[in-house]
Each structure stands twice: as C-alpha cells, then as structure tokens.
Design an enzyme around this catalytic site. Structure first.
Site, mmCIF file in Angstrom:
data_model
loop_
_atom_site.group_PDB
_atom_site.id
_atom_site.type_symbol
_atom_site.label_atom_id
_atom_site.label_comp_id
_atom_site.label_asym_id
_atom_site.label_seq_id
_atom_site.Cartn_x
_atom_site.Cartn_y
_atom_site.Cartn_z
ATOM 1 N N SER A 1 0.801 -1.231 0.000
ATOM 2 C CA SER A 1 0.000 0.000 0.000
ATOM 3 C C SER A 1 0.833 1.279 0.000
ATOM 4 C CB SER A 1 -0.957 -0.035 1.184
ATOM 5 O OG SER A 1 -1.747 -1.182 1.060
ATOM 6 N N ARG B 1 7.655 6.338 -4.018
ATOM 7 C CA ARG B 1 8.208 6.941 -2.800
ATOM 8 C C ARG B 1 7.526 6.312 -1.611
ATOM 9 N NH1 ARG B 1 3.935 9.986 -4.310
ATOM 10 N NH2 ARG B 1 4.934 10.300 -6.293
ATOM 11 N N ASP C 1 -3.969 -1.248 -1.569
ATOM 12 C CA ASP C 1 -5.131 -1.549 -0.716
ATOM 13 C C ASP C 1 -6.434 -0.962 -1.271
ATOM 14 O OD1 ASP C 1 -4.223 1.009 -0.111
ATOM 15 O OD2 ASP C 1 -4.183 0.741 2.057
#
Ligand code: BGC
Length: 490
Positions: free
Chosen positions: A158, A173, A211
C-alpha cells in the site's frame, strides 16, 4: 474512575458558558483556522478534478493515477485458494483465502503481525526478511507437513508504485512514515521473491496491488453499486474504474477505448503544490519535519498518522505562545515529544460521554501527565472536534472529485481504514460534506454513500490474483510479466 458525573447532553452549546473570555478567544481562533466551509470544499473539489485529469495525461501531475492492470470487476465466478499478504502502514497480515463455489462467497484464515517501528526506517533486507518470516510462520503453522507447490499470492503493497505489469511495481516513494533506503525507484517484487526462494517457500507473486484497488474489487464482488474503493486510515487514497480511452498516458497500448481499468489514484499527493488546501501553520510544520517534505500534502491533513500530531502541535503552540492560558506551571515535557499522540487520543476525547469531560481529564493525566480544569478541557475537546471534522470534510473532497469527474450521480463507495472504522462521527461528517459539495436537496437521501468495505487487502488481493490467472488462461496477457510461471499455477 468511570461512571461518575452527569452524562453529556447532546448539545455542547451550554457547556461553553463558564469559559473565561481569553479561552473563548482561543477557541474562536482554532475555529477560524480549522473550519472548512462549503465554499472552500467546492474550491478544493474543482481543483481536485483538474488534478485527477492531469494525472491521467501524458505529462502527469502531482497525483500519480497509477494504472493497475486490473481490467474490470469480478463476476462472482472466481474460484480457488490464494495467499494474500497485506503490508499496510501499521500491520502486516498474511491470509489464505478460498473463493468458494457460491457466488461472491469466501473463507479466510489469517494472522496479523505488528510492523516493528524500527523496521520502518531500517534496511530493505530487514524488511524483506521480516515479511518472509511472517509468511513462513503462517505456512508452517497452517500447512504443517504438507507438500505444497505453487501458491499464488496477491501482495497488497500500500504505497505508490508504477506498474508496467501487474506482477511488478517500482516504488515511487515511501509514505506513512516509512523511510527504508534502497527501495524507492526499484521493482519491489524481485527482492521479495528472492527471500522466498532462498527459504524454499513455493509462493508466486501473481499480483502486486494497492489496498484501495483491493477494496474496490472486494467491495464490488458483493455489491455491484460500488464504484470507488477508499482508505481513510494511517494513509489516505482511492481507486476507481476508468475507461482506457480516458487515459491518454496509455494511448500507445491501443486498448479498445471502453476497456475498464482500475486506477489507483494515490491522491494523498493531491495539492503538493499547495494551491488550494487550507493549510495551517501546524500542517506546515508536520510537512517540514516529515521524512518526505513536500509530499502527500492531502494525506498530511487527513490521515490517521497525522491527526494526533496536528493536535499536539496546536496545543503546544497555545502553551508556548500564550503563557498562563492553559496548563499553567505544569510540566509539558511529554507533550513536546513528536508523534506522542495518535488519532486514538482524539477519538477518545470526542467519545467522552460525560458533561464534565471526566474521561478527557483522566486521559490527559494518564498520557501527558497534565491536570486540566474544566474550561481547559472544553477547549481541548473543541480542538479535537475541529481537527476530526476538518479531516472528514476534506476526505469527502476526493470522493466528490472522482464522482464528478466520472459523472457518477449515485453509487456506493467502499471504505476501510482505522479512521473510517474507528474515529467517532467521521462517517456522518463526511456524508454532510458530500451533501454540501454535491448540492443534494435537503429532502433527498444521500446519493453517494460511503460504507464499510469488504476486506480489500485480503479478499481483494485474492480476487485480483484470481482475475489475473483467469486472464492468463484465456490468453489475455496484457500487463503480465511472468506468463510462464503464471501458467504453472493454473
Ligand atoms: C499510500 C497509498 C495507500 C494509502 C492508504 C498512502 O500513504 O501511498 O498507496 O493506498 O496510504 O493505505
């Protein structure tokens, strides 16, 4: 001591009457900075829509709008047994999911592990080894002495990842306070599969998912009105189904324009340029002192990871800049520790049922070693309400922007995450904001309803793994890197 003291009345108005003028002024000051009115919500949504479009364009923008290689919704016929690994912001979960013969039904076995704090800023090797340990433990426990081969895995990772294929993902990132060196800019699947291979674990990553994408797919599996999957938790984000023809950045693939593809918006990065969000000085400090300044501007104002910190900074500001106004002559050292309060601190304050704010008083004493009098407690209560309300109202902007962009008038939105499930009044405040933004007449019921989702990171990951294998079997290998290994799983 719980249980003493009059219960709270539903309205808080009367309780402000005994507050000294200087504290009332402070409350007013907080109200001014943290209130987001209807006009501002609309401005935020208008800019949000433009930014969603920009993310889909060839030039791109702040919001990554990641293409997920999930083509359309499940039809309920998906079957088989899958592993799912859920690496969220706080916990790691391993699940085994059996999608059964009954349409839309499943059985799930799962184990949860807390991600150790030090791992979040440790090394990549430690991270992958820890995940492999958890998977290994799970398999040894649930499949002791069994000969296993080729277990398909849906890996819910996620964090923002660029995917050229569904079984691949380059971390753009870290977010949510993670800061592990040597992972950004690289495909996370090979080092993960390498630790599994070394341990002889017969697992094949069939799909790397977000997610929100999992939430979208799992929710649509049981409710065909679900059009958006959202997470309001440690981080925030949403996914929805886009037509290939509306995604200029993949025009070169020449997919039929009406092909549905799930987009993981990664809209926690909305307004990183700071054009429209009503940031306070506290939001600015949070960003400045975070491991990734300048990133996740929207997330830093709305997600669970930051609510306690916004609250702490606001309180500390009053104590430091207005000596004597609150906590006079008390030791505030505990309040000085960054991230010492989390969103559950605000939840507990907002949930205090007592008119005299007795539970809030006990909470401040227990957690911060501060003894507050009634009027100070009233201010603290109001501050929690303001920060919680701002988060809920801004959160509604992302949903409203997707609905407006897609011309969706009515739908269900599947939502998950600790803030959505646990923070008091979050749902009602978000619904009220949607009503204000989308101009529903007072006598009409909510047209867009944000409701609890199915387990996206578990069941959703399994479903996406199943959809992927189904595609491979049908010879549709768009966005699949390791076709041969996948064929062995079928
Ligand atoms: C991540 C998203 C994720 C969201 C909710 C954000 O920080 O970048 O990938 O969906 O948190 O977990």
């Amino acid at each position: 001591m719980v249980g003493i003291g009059p219960r709270r009345r539903p309205s808080r108005k009367g309780s402000m009457t005994d507050i000294p003028k200087n504290l009332l002024d402070q409350i007013k000051e907080f109200e001014d900075v943290f209130t987001v009115d209807r006009q501002k919500l609309k401005e935020v949504v208008a800019h949000f829509i433009k930014e969603l479009e920009k993310g889909l364009s060839v030039e791109g923008g702040n919001i990554p709008m990641n293409v997920t290689w999930v083509f359309g919704f499940p039809n309920g016929d998906e079957q088989g047994t899958f592993l799912a690994l859920d690496m969220g912001g706080t916990n790691l979960r391993v699940c085994e999911i059996e999608l059964t013969e009954e349409r839309g039904e499943f059985d799930i076995t799962q184990s949860k592990y807390r991600i150790p704090e030090e791992l979040k800023t440790g090394t990549a090797e430690e991270l992958w080894e820890y995940i492999a340990d958890c998977l290994q433990q799970f398999i040894e426990y649930h499949h002791e002495n069994e000969e296993l081969s080729n277990l398909p895995l849906g890996f819910t990772f996620s964090y923002p990842a660029t995917q050229e294929y569904i079984d691949h993902g380059v971390l753009q990132r870290w977010t949510k306070g993670f800061d592990i060196e040597g992972v950004e800019g690289k495909d996370v699947v090979p080092p993960f599969e390498e630790v599994l291979r070394k341990r002889g674990l017969p697992i094949k990553t069939t799909a790397l998912i977000n997610d929100t994408t999992g939430t979208l797919i799992a929710s649509a599996y049981t409710d065909s009105d679900m059009k958006i999957g959202c997470i309001f938790g440690t981080g925030v984000n949403a996914a929805y189904m886009e037509d290939a023809g509306s995604i200029p950045k993949i025009a070169h693939l020449n997919l039929p324009p009406d092909t549905p593809i799930a987009i993981n918006c990664e809209y926690g990065a909305f307004d990183n340029e700071h054009v429209v969000l009503p940031r306070t000085k506290y939001d600015i400090v949070i960003d400045r002192d975070s491991p990734r300044p300048g990133q996740q501007a929207f997330e830093k104002m709305t997600a669970g990871l930051y609510l306690g910190e916004i609250y702490r900074l606001a309180l500390l500001d009053v104590i430091e800049t207005k000596p004597g106004l609150i906590c006079e002559k008390q030791d505030v050292s505990k309040l000085r520790k960054p991230y010492s309060l989390d969103a559950s601190f605000l939840s507990a304050i907002e949930e205090d049922p007592f008119e005299n704010l007795q539970e809030t008083q006990e909470l401040f004493e227990r957690v911060l070693n501060l003894k507050l009098v009634k009027s100070e407690l009233e201010m603290c209560r109001r501050l929690a309400e303001l920060i919680g309300t701002r988060a809920a109202r801004l959160s509604a902007c992302g949903v409203a922007a997707i609905c407006t962009k897609k011309n969706i008038e009515r739908c269900h939105v599947g939502a998950d995450g600790s803030v959505f499930t646990k923070y008091p009044h979050f749902k009602a405040r978000g619904a009220q904001a949607l009503r204000e933004i989308l101009d529903w007449p007072d006598n009409e019921k909510d047209k867009v309803v944000i409701m609890p989702a199915e387990d996206g990171s578990g069941v959703g990951a399994a479903l996406i793994a199943a959809l992927t294998l189904k595609r491979v079997k049908e010879g549709n290998v768009a966005g699949i890197r390791d076709k041969n290994s996948m064929l062995k799983l079928i």
